[in-house]
Design a protein around this motif. Structure first.
Motif, PDB file in Angstrom:
ATOM      1  N   PHE A 153      75.635 -15.184  -7.338  1.00 25.39           N
ATOM      2  CA  PHE A 153      74.849 -15.595  -6.153  1.00 25.39           C
ATOM      3  C   PHE A 153      74.825 -16.318  -5.115  1.00 25.39           C
ATOM      4  CE2 PHE A 153      71.860 -13.709  -9.446  1.00 25.39           C
ATOM      5  CZ  PHE A 153      71.614 -12.549  -8.572  1.00 25.39           C
ATOM      6  N   LEU A 154      75.936 -17.518  -5.241  1.00 22.41           N
ATOM      7  CA  LEU A 154      76.454 -18.711  -4.343  1.00 22.41           C
ATOM      8  C   LEU A 154      77.007 -17.488  -3.276  1.00 22.41           C
ATOM      9  CD1 LEU A 154      77.461 -21.737  -6.315  1.00 22.41           C
ATOM     10  CD2 LEU A 154      75.934 -21.269  -4.404  1.00 22.41           C
ATOM     11  N   VAL A 155      77.984 -16.975  -4.038  1.00 26.69           N
ATOM     12  CA  VAL A 155      78.456 -15.829  -2.876  1.00 26.69           C
ATOM     13  C   VAL A 155      77.555 -15.492  -2.315  1.00 26.69           C
ATOM     14  CG1 VAL A 155      80.552 -14.945  -2.711  1.00 26.69           C
ATOM     15  CG2 VAL A 155      80.895 -16.310  -4.044  1.00 26.69           C
ATOM     16  N   THR A 156      77.279 -14.474  -3.006  1.00 24.06           N
ATOM     17  CA  THR A 156      76.191 -13.281  -2.157  1.00 24.06           C
ATOM     18  C   THR A 156      75.260 -13.991  -1.339  1.00 24.06           C
ATOM     19  OG1 THR A 156      74.755 -12.763  -3.552  1.00 24.06           O
ATOM     20  CG2 THR A 156      77.462 -11.467  -3.324  1.00 24.06           C
ATOM     21  N   SER A 157      74.734 -15.164  -1.567  1.00 23.45           N
ATOM     22  CA  SER A 157      73.115 -15.504  -0.971  1.00 23.45           C
ATOM     23  C   SER A 157      73.164 -16.479   0.359  1.00 23.45           C
ATOM     24  CB  SER A 157      72.056 -15.987  -1.854  1.00 23.45           C
ATOM     25  OG  SER A 157      72.830 -17.103  -2.267  1.00 23.45           O
ATOM     26  N   GLU A 158      72.782 -16.454   1.507  1.00 21.50           N
ATOM     27  CA  GLU A 158      72.756 -17.415   2.072  1.00 21.50           C
ATOM     28  C   GLU A 158      71.480 -18.584   2.219  1.00 21.50           C
ATOM     29  OE1 GLU A 158      72.588 -15.685   5.739  1.00 21.50           O
ATOM     30  OE2 GLU A 158      71.953 -14.263   5.841  1.00 21.50           O
ATOM     31  N   MET A 159      71.857 -19.476   2.425  1.00 21.16           N
ATOM     32  CA  MET A 159      70.561 -20.206   2.476  1.00 21.16           C
ATOM     33  C   MET A 159      69.616 -20.865   3.793  1.00 21.16           C
ATOM     34  SD  MET A 159      70.085 -22.980  -0.488  1.00 21.16           S
ATOM     35  CE  MET A 159      68.724 -24.478  -1.006  1.00 21.16           C
ATOM     36  N   THR A 160      70.513 -20.492   4.654  1.00 20.97           N
ATOM     37  CA  THR A 160      70.661 -21.548   5.935  1.00 20.97           C
ATOM     38  C   THR A 160      68.852 -20.146   5.747  1.00 20.97           C
ATOM     39  OG1 THR A 160      71.547 -19.555   7.133  1.00 20.97           O
ATOM     40  CG2 THR A 160      71.635 -22.952   6.665  1.00 20.97           C
ATOM     41  N   GLN A 161      67.653 -20.693   7.059  1.00 22.99           N
ATOM     42  CA  GLN A 161      66.959 -19.570   7.512  1.00 22.99           C
ATOM     43  C   GLN A 161      67.224 -19.120   8.996  1.00 22.99           C
ATOM     44  OE1 GLN A 161      62.563 -21.082   7.093  1.00 22.99           O
ATOM     45  NE2 GLN A 161      62.545 -18.770   7.102  1.00 22.99           N
ATOM     46  N   GLU A 162      66.836 -18.139   9.602  1.00 26.55           N
ATOM     47  CA  GLU A 162      67.514 -18.354  11.019  1.00 26.55           C
ATOM     48  C   GLU A 162      66.405 -18.833  11.734  1.00 26.55           C
ATOM     49  OE1 GLU A 162      68.470 -14.646  10.166  1.00 26.55           O
ATOM     50  OE2 GLU A 162      70.586 -15.275  10.584  1.00 26.55           O
ATOM     51  N   SER A 163      66.211 -19.419  12.645  1.00 30.94           N
ATOM     52  CA  SER A 163      64.815 -19.635  13.513  1.00 30.94           C
ATOM     53  C   SER A 163      65.741 -18.601  14.630  1.00 30.94           C
ATOM     54  CB  SER A 163      65.917 -21.187  14.213  1.00 30.94           C
ATOM     55  OG  SER A 163      67.254 -21.597  14.797  1.00 30.94           O
ATOM     56  N   GLY A 164      64.802 -18.245  15.445  1.00 31.98           N
ATOM     57  CA  GLY A 164      64.777 -17.256  16.732  1.00 31.98           C
ATOM     58  C   GLY A 164      63.518 -17.429  17.839  1.00 31.98           C
ATOM     59  N   MET A 165      64.025 -16.848  18.522  1.00 29.65           N
ATOM     60  CA  MET A 165      62.220 -16.923  20.074  1.00 29.65           C
ATOM     61  C   MET A 165      61.858 -15.069  19.191  1.00 29.65           C
ATOM     62  SD  MET A 165      64.241 -18.075  22.953  1.00 29.65           S
ATOM     63  CE  MET A 165      63.590 -18.931  24.286  1.00 29.65           C
ATOM     64  N   PHE A 166      59.898 -15.965  18.945  1.00 34.43           N
ATOM     65  CA  PHE A 166      59.812 -14.349  19.112  1.00 34.43           C
ATOM     66  C   PHE A 166      59.186 -13.705  20.373  1.00 34.43           C
ATOM     67  CE2 PHE A 166      55.786 -11.805  17.719  1.00 34.43           C
ATOM     68  CZ  PHE A 166      56.687 -11.361  17.027  1.00 34.43           C
ATOM     69  N   GLN A 167      59.242 -12.674  20.584  1.00 32.53           N
ATOM     70  CA  GLN A 167      57.941 -11.789  21.735  1.00 32.53           C
ATOM     71  C   GLN A 167      57.948 -10.537  21.280  1.00 32.53           C
ATOM     72  OE1 GLN A 167      61.014  -9.943  24.006  1.00 32.53           O
ATOM     73  NE2 GLN A 167      59.571  -9.650  25.836  1.00 32.53           N
ATOM     74  N   LEU A 168      56.707 -10.387  21.664  1.00 33.93           N
ATOM     75  CA  LEU A 168      56.280  -8.725  21.455  1.00 33.93           C
ATOM     76  C   LEU A 168      56.394  -7.679  22.424  1.00 33.93           C
ATOM     77  CD1 LEU A 168      53.897  -8.398  19.009  1.00 33.93           C
ATOM     78  CD2 LEU A 168      52.036  -8.574  20.896  1.00 33.93           C
ATOM     79  N   LEU A 169      57.316  -6.890  22.306  1.00 34.70           N
ATOM     80  CA  LEU A 169      57.459  -6.127  23.675  1.00 34.70           C
ATOM     81  C   LEU A 169      55.737  -5.350  23.586  1.00 34.70           C
ATOM     82  CD1 LEU A 169      60.449  -4.106  21.728  1.00 34.70           C
ATOM     83  CD2 LEU A 169      60.040  -6.216  24.136  1.00 34.70           C
ATOM     84  N   PRO A 170      56.240  -5.552  25.054  1.00 38.54           N
ATOM     85  CA  PRO A 170      55.175  -4.482  24.916  1.00 38.54           C
ATOM     86  C   PRO A 170      54.883  -2.646  25.175  1.00 38.54           C
ATOM     87  CG  PRO A 170      55.891  -4.270  27.325  1.00 38.54           C
ATOM     88  CD  PRO A 170      56.928  -5.122  25.793  1.00 38.54           C
ATOM     89  N   GLU A 171      53.512  -2.461  24.615  1.00 38.05           N
ATOM     90  CA  GLU A 171      53.402  -0.976  23.956  1.00 38.05           C
ATOM     91  C   GLU A 171      53.613  -0.277  24.992  1.00 38.05           C
ATOM     92  OE1 GLU A 171      49.814   0.937  21.046  1.00 38.05           O
ATOM     93  OE2 GLU A 171      49.924  -1.273  21.470  1.00 38.05           O
ATOM     94  N   LYS A 172      54.281   1.065  24.521  1.00 40.10           N
ATOM     95  CA  LYS A 172      54.956   2.233  26.344  1.00 40.10           C
ATOM     96  C   LYS A 172      53.099   3.077  26.142  1.00 40.10           C
ATOM     97  CE  LYS A 172      58.624   4.115  26.936  1.00 40.10           C
ATOM     98  NZ  LYS A 172      60.059   4.005  26.872  1.00 40.10           N
ATOM     99  N   VAL A 173      53.352   3.470  27.003  1.00 42.26           N
ATOM    100  CA  VAL A 173      52.155   3.791  27.165  1.00 42.26           C
ATOM    101  C   VAL A 173      52.269   5.350  27.831  1.00 42.26           C
ATOM    102  CG1 VAL A 173      50.044   2.608  26.847  1.00 42.26           C
ATOM    103  CG2 VAL A 173      51.626   1.988  29.253  1.00 42.26           C
TER     104      VAL A 173
END
Lengths: 164, 226
Positions: free
Chosen positions: B25-45
Protein backbone atom coordinates in the motif's frame (compact mmCIF):
# COMPACT_ATOMS: atom_id res chain seq x y z
CA UNK A 1 23.26 -10.24 43.08
CA UNK A 2 24.95 -13.61 43.23
CA UNK A 3 24.39 -14.00 46.93
CA UNK A 4 20.65 -14.03 46.42
CA UNK A 5 20.95 -16.63 43.70
CA UNK A 6 23.24 -18.91 45.61
CA UNK A 7 22.35 -22.48 45.09
CA UNK A 8 19.38 -21.66 42.95
CA UNK A 9 18.83 -22.33 39.27
CA UNK A 10 19.98 -19.57 36.88
CA UNK A 11 16.92 -17.58 35.78
CA UNK A 12 16.43 -17.26 32.05
CA UNK A 13 15.34 -13.91 30.67
CA UNK A 14 12.00 -14.32 28.90
CA UNK A 15 12.06 -13.18 25.23
CA UNK A 16 9.95 -10.21 24.18
CA UNK A 17 6.61 -11.45 23.04
CA UNK A 18 5.95 -10.67 19.39
CA UNK A 19 2.34 -11.75 19.55
CA UNK A 20 1.07 -8.17 19.32
CA UNK A 21 3.35 -7.26 16.42
CA UNK A 22 0.79 -8.25 13.78
CA UNK A 23 -1.78 -6.05 15.50
CA UNK A 24 0.54 -3.06 15.37
CA UNK A 25 1.39 -3.63 11.75
CA UNK A 26 -2.25 -4.09 10.83
CA UNK A 27 -3.07 -0.84 12.53
CA UNK A 28 -0.41 0.91 10.43
CA UNK A 29 -1.77 -0.81 7.36
CA UNK A 30 -5.31 0.39 7.98
CA UNK A 31 -4.06 3.89 8.64
CA UNK A 32 -2.33 4.02 5.29
CA UNK A 33 -5.29 2.50 3.49
CA UNK A 34 -7.55 5.21 4.85
CA UNK A 35 -5.21 8.19 4.68
CA UNK A 36 -3.95 7.73 1.14
CA UNK A 37 -5.46 7.19 -2.22
CA UNK A 38 -4.19 4.89 -4.88
CA UNK A 39 -2.00 6.33 -7.57
CA UNK A 40 -4.14 7.28 -10.51
CA UNK A 41 -1.88 6.37 -13.36
CA UNK A 42 1.68 6.23 -14.41
CA UNK A 43 2.80 8.88 -16.78
CA UNK A 44 3.95 8.27 -20.32
CA UNK A 45 4.47 11.98 -20.78
CA UNK A 46 6.93 14.47 -19.39
CA UNK A 47 4.79 16.85 -17.39
CA UNK A 48 6.38 19.67 -15.43
CA UNK A 49 3.60 21.54 -13.71
CA UNK A 50 3.57 25.34 -13.50
CA UNK A 51 3.44 27.07 -10.12
CA UNK A 52 0.73 29.32 -8.74
CA UNK A 53 -0.23 30.79 -5.39
CA UNK A 54 -4.00 31.21 -5.56
CA UNK A 55 -4.86 27.54 -5.46
CA UNK A 56 -7.50 25.42 -3.89
CA UNK A 57 -7.80 21.78 -3.00
CA UNK A 58 -10.53 19.51 -4.20
CA UNK A 59 -12.84 18.08 -1.61
CA UNK A 60 -12.12 14.50 -0.71
CA UNK A 61 -14.11 11.97 -2.66
CA UNK A 62 -14.81 14.35 -5.50
CA UNK A 63 -15.01 12.18 -8.59
CA UNK A 64 -12.22 13.12 -10.95
CA UNK A 65 -10.96 12.33 -14.41
CA UNK A 66 -7.35 13.01 -15.30
CA UNK A 67 -6.14 14.33 -18.62
CA UNK A 68 -2.46 14.95 -19.13
CA UNK A 69 -0.79 17.02 -21.81
CA UNK A 70 2.87 16.97 -22.58
CA UNK A 71 5.66 15.58 -24.69
CA UNK A 72 6.09 11.77 -24.58
CA UNK A 73 9.00 10.40 -22.58
CA UNK A 74 12.26 9.65 -24.44
CA UNK A 75 11.44 5.97 -24.70
CA UNK A 76 8.01 6.56 -26.18
CA UNK A 77 9.08 9.29 -28.57
CA UNK A 78 10.03 6.66 -31.15
CA UNK A 79 6.42 5.51 -31.25
CA UNK A 80 4.46 8.69 -30.67
CA UNK A 81 6.82 11.37 -31.95
CA UNK A 82 7.90 14.42 -29.99
CA UNK A 83 4.77 16.53 -30.41
CA UNK A 84 2.52 17.41 -27.48
CA UNK A 85 0.27 14.43 -26.83
CA UNK A 86 -2.75 13.63 -24.71
CA UNK A 87 -2.77 10.93 -22.08
CA UNK A 88 -6.02 9.47 -20.82
CA UNK A 89 -5.71 6.85 -18.09
CA UNK A 90 -2.50 5.01 -18.89
CA UNK A 91 -2.35 5.35 -22.63
CA UNK A 92 -1.55 8.09 -25.09
CA UNK A 93 -4.69 8.80 -27.05
CA UNK A 94 -5.89 11.32 -29.58
CA UNK A 95 -8.14 14.32 -29.13
CA UNK A 96 -11.16 12.46 -30.45
CA UNK A 97 -10.96 9.89 -27.66
CA UNK A 98 -11.55 12.46 -24.92
CA UNK A 99 -15.28 12.37 -25.28
CA UNK A 100 -15.55 8.63 -25.02
CA UNK A 101 -13.11 8.61 -22.11
CA UNK A 102 -15.26 11.09 -20.20
CA UNK A 103 -18.44 9.18 -20.97
CA UNK A 104 -16.83 5.97 -19.73
CA UNK A 105 -15.65 7.71 -16.61
CA UNK A 106 -19.07 9.10 -15.87
CA UNK A 107 -20.65 5.69 -16.43
CA UNK A 108 -18.21 4.06 -14.03
CA UNK A 109 -18.81 6.73 -11.37
CA UNK A 110 -22.53 6.19 -11.76
CA UNK A 111 -22.15 2.43 -11.49
CA UNK A 112 -20.10 2.66 -8.32
CA UNK A 113 -23.11 3.88 -6.33
CA UNK A 114 -25.94 1.45 -5.61
CA UNK A 115 -28.50 4.22 -5.76
CA UNK A 116 -28.95 5.36 -9.36
CA UNK A 117 -29.99 8.89 -8.43
CA UNK A 118 -27.01 9.52 -6.17
CA UNK A 119 -24.76 8.00 -8.82
CA UNK A 120 -26.11 10.35 -11.47
CA UNK A 121 -25.61 13.41 -9.29
CA UNK A 122 -22.07 12.31 -8.44
CA UNK A 123 -21.30 11.82 -12.12
CA UNK A 124 -22.50 15.36 -12.74
CA UNK A 125 -20.05 16.64 -10.13
CA UNK A 126 -17.09 15.07 -11.89
CA UNK A 127 -14.11 17.40 -12.11
CA UNK A 128 -11.66 17.08 -14.97
CA UNK A 129 -8.13 17.55 -13.67
CA UNK A 130 -5.77 18.87 -16.29
CA UNK A 131 -2.11 18.16 -15.80
CA UNK A 132 -0.41 20.22 -18.43
CA UNK A 133 3.28 20.68 -19.02
CA UNK A 134 4.22 24.30 -18.62
CA UNK A 135 5.83 24.59 -22.03
CA UNK A 136 2.69 23.44 -23.83
CA UNK A 137 1.30 25.84 -26.39
CA UNK A 138 -2.10 27.27 -25.52
CA UNK A 139 -3.54 26.26 -28.87
CA UNK A 140 -3.42 22.61 -27.85
CA UNK A 141 -4.85 23.32 -24.39
CA UNK A 142 -7.76 25.24 -25.82
CA UNK A 143 -8.52 22.43 -28.28
CA UNK A 144 -8.80 20.06 -25.34
CA UNK A 145 -11.01 22.54 -23.51
CA UNK A 146 -13.29 22.73 -26.53
CA UNK A 147 -13.58 18.95 -26.43
CA UNK A 148 -14.50 19.15 -22.76
CA UNK A 149 -17.22 21.66 -23.54
CA UNK A 150 -18.53 19.40 -26.28
CA UNK A 151 -18.70 16.56 -23.78
CA UNK A 152 -20.34 18.99 -21.31
CA UNK A 153 -17.66 18.35 -18.73
CA UNK A 154 -17.42 21.94 -17.58
CA UNK A 155 -15.70 21.64 -14.24
CA UNK A 156 -11.99 21.94 -14.82
CA UNK A 157 -9.16 21.94 -12.33
CA UNK A 158 -5.72 22.96 -13.54
CA UNK A 159 -3.28 21.04 -11.38
CA UNK A 160 -0.36 23.25 -10.35
CA UNK A 161 2.45 23.24 -7.85
CA UNK A 162 1.66 25.43 -4.94
CA UNK A 163 3.91 28.37 -4.22
CA UNK A 164 6.28 30.51 -6.20
CA UNK B 1 -7.39 -43.72 22.07
CA UNK B 2 -6.23 -40.71 24.01
CA UNK B 3 -7.66 -37.43 22.85
CA UNK B 4 -5.01 -35.56 20.91
CA UNK B 5 -4.73 -31.87 21.53
CA UNK B 6 -4.80 -30.05 18.19
CA UNK B 7 -1.70 -27.90 17.89
CA UNK B 8 -2.20 -24.14 17.99
CA UNK B 9 -1.81 -22.28 14.70
CA UNK B 10 1.48 -20.47 14.60
CA UNK B 11 0.78 -16.77 14.30
CA UNK B 12 4.41 -15.79 14.00
CA UNK B 13 4.22 -15.23 10.27
CA UNK B 14 1.17 -13.04 10.57
CA UNK B 15 3.40 -10.02 11.07
CA UNK B 16 5.29 -10.81 7.90
CA UNK B 17 2.09 -10.98 5.91
CA UNK B 18 0.87 -7.71 7.34
CA UNK B 19 4.19 -6.04 6.60
CA UNK B 20 4.01 -7.21 3.04
CA UNK B 21 0.54 -5.71 2.66
CA UNK B 22 1.68 -2.52 4.32
CA UNK B 23 4.60 -2.11 1.95
CA UNK B 24 2.35 -2.81 -1.01
CA UNK B 25 0.00 0.00 0.00
CA UNK B 26 2.87 2.36 0.68
CA UNK B 27 4.16 1.86 -2.82
CA UNK B 28 0.87 2.08 -4.70
CA UNK B 29 -0.63 5.04 -2.92
CA UNK B 30 0.12 8.71 -2.73
CA UNK B 31 -0.44 10.92 0.22
CA UNK B 32 0.00 14.38 -1.18
CA UNK B 33 -3.19 16.05 -2.22
CA UNK B 34 -2.87 17.95 -5.43
CA UNK B 35 -3.72 21.60 -5.47
CA UNK B 36 -5.17 23.24 -8.49
CA UNK B 37 -6.97 26.20 -9.96
CA UNK B 38 -10.63 25.66 -10.53
CA UNK B 39 -12.48 26.92 -13.54
CA UNK B 40 -16.02 26.49 -14.76
CA UNK B 41 -16.07 26.41 -18.52
CA UNK B 42 -18.92 28.19 -20.27
CA UNK B 43 -21.64 25.92 -21.51
CA UNK B 44 -21.82 25.25 -25.20
CA UNK B 45 -24.90 26.86 -26.61
CA UNK B 46 -26.39 26.05 -29.97
CA UNK B 47 -27.57 29.47 -31.01
CA UNK B 48 -25.03 31.74 -32.57
CA UNK B 49 -26.80 35.01 -31.87
CA UNK B 50 -24.33 37.73 -30.97
CA UNK B 51 -23.65 38.10 -27.24
CA UNK B 52 -25.32 40.97 -25.40
CA UNK B 53 -23.48 44.23 -25.90
CA UNK B 54 -20.96 45.11 -23.22
CA UNK B 55 -20.08 48.66 -22.47
CA UNK B 56 -16.51 49.06 -23.57
CA UNK B 57 -15.44 50.90 -20.43
CA UNK B 58 -16.39 47.88 -18.33
CA UNK B 59 -14.05 45.50 -20.12
CA UNK B 60 -10.55 45.05 -18.75
CA UNK B 61 -8.49 43.58 -21.58
CA UNK B 62 -5.56 41.33 -20.82
CA UNK B 63 -3.73 39.54 -23.59
CA UNK B 64 -0.85 37.08 -23.77
CA UNK B 65 0.92 36.97 -27.11
CA UNK B 66 3.08 34.37 -28.82
CA UNK B 67 6.22 35.69 -27.15
CA UNK B 68 4.60 35.30 -23.72
CA UNK B 69 4.41 39.04 -23.28
CA UNK B 70 1.44 40.54 -21.52
CA UNK B 71 -0.60 43.41 -22.83
CA UNK B 72 -2.84 45.13 -20.32
CA UNK B 73 -5.37 47.42 -22.02
CA UNK B 74 -3.07 47.50 -25.03
CA UNK B 75 0.04 48.40 -23.07
CA UNK B 76 2.98 46.11 -22.47
CA UNK B 77 3.31 45.39 -18.74
CA UNK B 78 5.26 43.10 -16.43
CA UNK B 79 3.23 40.33 -14.86
CA UNK B 80 3.94 41.58 -11.35
CA UNK B 81 2.14 44.82 -12.12
CA UNK B 82 -1.11 43.09 -13.04
CA UNK B 83 -2.70 42.84 -9.56
CA UNK B 84 -2.23 46.54 -8.80
CA UNK B 85 -3.50 47.64 -12.20
CA UNK B 86 -6.58 45.42 -12.05
CA UNK B 87 -7.33 46.51 -8.50
CA UNK B 88 -7.21 50.17 -9.43
CA UNK B 89 -9.54 49.65 -12.34
CA UNK B 90 -12.09 47.59 -10.40
CA UNK B 91 -12.22 50.07 -7.53
CA UNK B 92 -12.27 53.07 -9.88
CA UNK B 93 -12.19 55.35 -6.85
CA UNK B 94 -11.46 58.39 -9.00
CA UNK B 95 -14.61 57.76 -11.05
CA UNK B 96 -12.86 57.77 -14.37
CA UNK B 97 -15.27 57.53 -17.25
CA UNK B 98 -13.08 55.15 -19.21
CA UNK B 99 -12.84 52.68 -16.31
CA UNK B 100 -15.52 50.19 -15.21
CA UNK B 101 -18.74 51.47 -13.67
CA UNK B 102 -18.89 51.01 -9.93
CA UNK B 103 -22.08 51.98 -8.16
CA UNK B 104 -23.41 51.72 -4.63
CA UNK B 105 -25.70 48.81 -3.79
CA UNK B 106 -29.02 49.71 -2.17
CA UNK B 107 -30.92 47.75 0.44
CA UNK B 108 -34.09 47.84 -1.65
CA UNK B 109 -32.66 46.02 -4.62
CA UNK B 110 -31.33 43.26 -2.38
CA UNK B 111 -34.71 43.01 -0.63
CA UNK B 112 -36.43 42.67 -4.00
CA UNK B 113 -34.12 39.80 -4.79
CA UNK B 114 -34.82 38.07 -1.49
CA UNK B 115 -38.56 38.34 -2.03
CA UNK B 116 -38.20 36.95 -5.51
CA UNK B 117 -36.17 34.01 -4.28
CA UNK B 118 -38.72 33.36 -1.51
CA UNK B 119 -41.47 33.09 -4.07
CA UNK B 120 -39.38 30.72 -6.17
CA UNK B 121 -38.79 28.54 -3.13
CA UNK B 122 -42.50 28.34 -2.35
CA UNK B 123 -43.29 27.18 -5.84
CA UNK B 124 -40.29 24.87 -6.16
CA UNK B 125 -40.88 21.15 -6.44
CA UNK B 126 -38.84 18.61 -4.55
CA UNK B 127 -36.03 18.43 -7.07
CA UNK B 128 -35.50 22.17 -7.26
CA UNK B 129 -35.97 22.79 -3.54
CA UNK B 130 -32.34 22.48 -2.52
CA UNK B 131 -31.03 24.88 -5.13
CA UNK B 132 -33.82 27.40 -4.45
CA UNK B 133 -33.00 27.28 -0.77
CA UNK B 134 -29.34 27.89 -1.49
CA UNK B 135 -30.21 30.87 -3.65
CA UNK B 136 -32.39 32.38 -0.95
CA UNK B 137 -29.67 31.93 1.66
CA UNK B 138 -27.20 33.60 -0.65
CA UNK B 139 -29.40 36.62 -1.23
CA UNK B 140 -29.98 36.97 2.49
CA UNK B 141 -26.25 36.81 3.09
CA UNK B 142 -25.81 39.54 0.52
CA UNK B 143 -28.06 41.80 2.57
CA UNK B 144 -26.03 41.00 5.64
CA UNK B 145 -22.87 41.85 3.73
CA UNK B 146 -24.35 45.24 2.93
CA UNK B 147 -25.03 45.84 6.61
CA UNK B 148 -21.47 44.87 7.51
CA UNK B 149 -19.57 46.61 4.75
CA UNK B 150 -21.93 49.53 4.18
CA UNK B 151 -20.92 51.88 1.42
CA UNK B 152 -17.87 49.81 0.58
CA UNK B 153 -20.23 47.25 -0.92
CA UNK B 154 -20.31 48.54 -4.46
CA UNK B 155 -21.38 46.75 -7.54
CA UNK B 156 -18.69 46.85 -10.15
CA UNK B 157 -19.74 46.01 -13.66
CA UNK B 158 -16.26 45.07 -14.78
CA UNK B 159 -15.39 42.01 -16.84
CA UNK B 160 -11.80 40.89 -17.04
CA UNK B 161 -11.37 39.62 -20.55
CA UNK B 162 -8.48 37.24 -20.73
CA UNK B 163 -7.17 36.45 -24.16
CA UNK B 164 -4.26 34.48 -25.46
CA UNK B 165 -2.74 33.66 -28.77
CA UNK B 166 -2.23 30.12 -29.94
CA UNK B 167 1.53 30.08 -29.52
CA UNK B 168 1.60 31.37 -25.94
CA UNK B 169 2.86 29.03 -23.28
CA UNK B 170 0.64 27.41 -20.71
CA UNK B 171 2.87 28.58 -17.89
CA UNK B 172 2.32 32.24 -18.74
CA UNK B 173 -1.40 31.64 -18.96
CA UNK B 174 -1.51 30.06 -15.49
CA UNK B 175 0.70 32.82 -14.09
CA UNK B 176 -1.59 35.48 -15.52
CA UNK B 177 -4.66 33.75 -14.13
CA UNK B 178 -2.91 33.51 -10.79
CA UNK B 179 -2.11 37.21 -10.78
CA UNK B 180 -5.68 38.14 -11.68
CA UNK B 181 -6.89 36.06 -8.74
CA UNK B 182 -4.31 37.77 -6.55
CA UNK B 183 -5.91 41.09 -7.45
CA UNK B 184 -9.26 39.92 -6.10
CA UNK B 185 -7.68 38.41 -3.03
CA UNK B 186 -5.87 41.63 -2.29
CA UNK B 187 -9.08 43.66 -2.73
CA UNK B 188 -10.88 41.40 -0.28
CA UNK B 189 -7.99 41.46 2.13
CA UNK B 190 -7.83 45.26 2.11
CA UNK B 191 -11.52 45.59 2.86
CA UNK B 192 -11.35 42.96 5.60
CA UNK B 193 -8.58 44.88 7.33
CA UNK B 194 -10.39 48.19 6.89
CA UNK B 195 -13.80 47.08 8.17
CA UNK B 196 -13.21 44.00 10.29
CA UNK B 197 -9.68 44.72 11.41
CA UNK B 198 -8.49 41.27 10.44
CA UNK B 199 -6.75 39.89 7.40
CA UNK B 200 -8.19 37.33 5.00
CA UNK B 201 -6.65 34.34 6.73
CA UNK B 202 -8.24 35.22 10.08
CA UNK B 203 -11.79 35.48 8.79
CA UNK B 204 -14.66 33.09 9.38
CA UNK B 205 -16.12 31.17 6.48
CA UNK B 206 -19.17 33.41 6.41
CA UNK B 207 -17.09 36.57 6.33
CA UNK B 208 -15.08 35.16 3.45
CA UNK B 209 -18.28 34.30 1.64
CA UNK B 210 -19.54 37.87 2.11
CA UNK B 211 -16.30 39.39 0.86
CA UNK B 212 -16.52 37.22 -2.20
CA UNK B 213 -19.92 38.77 -2.84
CA UNK B 214 -18.55 42.28 -2.47
CA UNK B 215 -15.73 41.62 -4.93
CA UNK B 216 -17.11 39.02 -7.24
CA UNK B 217 -14.62 37.40 -9.53
CA UNK B 218 -15.57 38.07 -13.08
CA UNK B 219 -12.96 36.69 -15.44
CA UNK B 220 -14.08 35.69 -18.87
CA UNK B 221 -11.93 33.83 -21.28
CA UNK B 222 -12.06 34.59 -24.95
CA UNK B 223 -11.22 31.82 -27.38
CA UNK B 224 -7.60 31.54 -28.43
CA UNK B 225 -6.56 33.84 -31.27
CA UNK B 226 -5.27 31.95 -34.26
Amino acid sequence: MSKFNDGKKQRIEPGISTASLPDIVFMLLFFFMVATKTRENTSSLIVTLPSATETGKLEDKTPTAYIQLGVPTKKLQKVYGDKTSIQLNDAIKSKKDIRMFLDDKRASIKASYPDAQIGASKAKKMVVCLKVDKKTKLGVVSEVKEELRDASALKVNYIVNEGK
Amino acid sequence: MPKRQSPEVNAGSMADIAFLLLIFFLVTSEMTQESGMFQLLPEKVADTSPPPPVNKRNVIEVLVNNNNLILFEGKLVKIEEIPTLVKEMILNSSNRTDWPVSRAVTEEELQVRIDKNKKVLEKANEAAQASAERKLKKSELRLKALQVFGEDFRKSEHVVNMQATQGAEYETYILLKDHLKQAYKSLRNDLAIKVLGRGWSDLTLQEKEMLKMVYKENISEAPVIQ
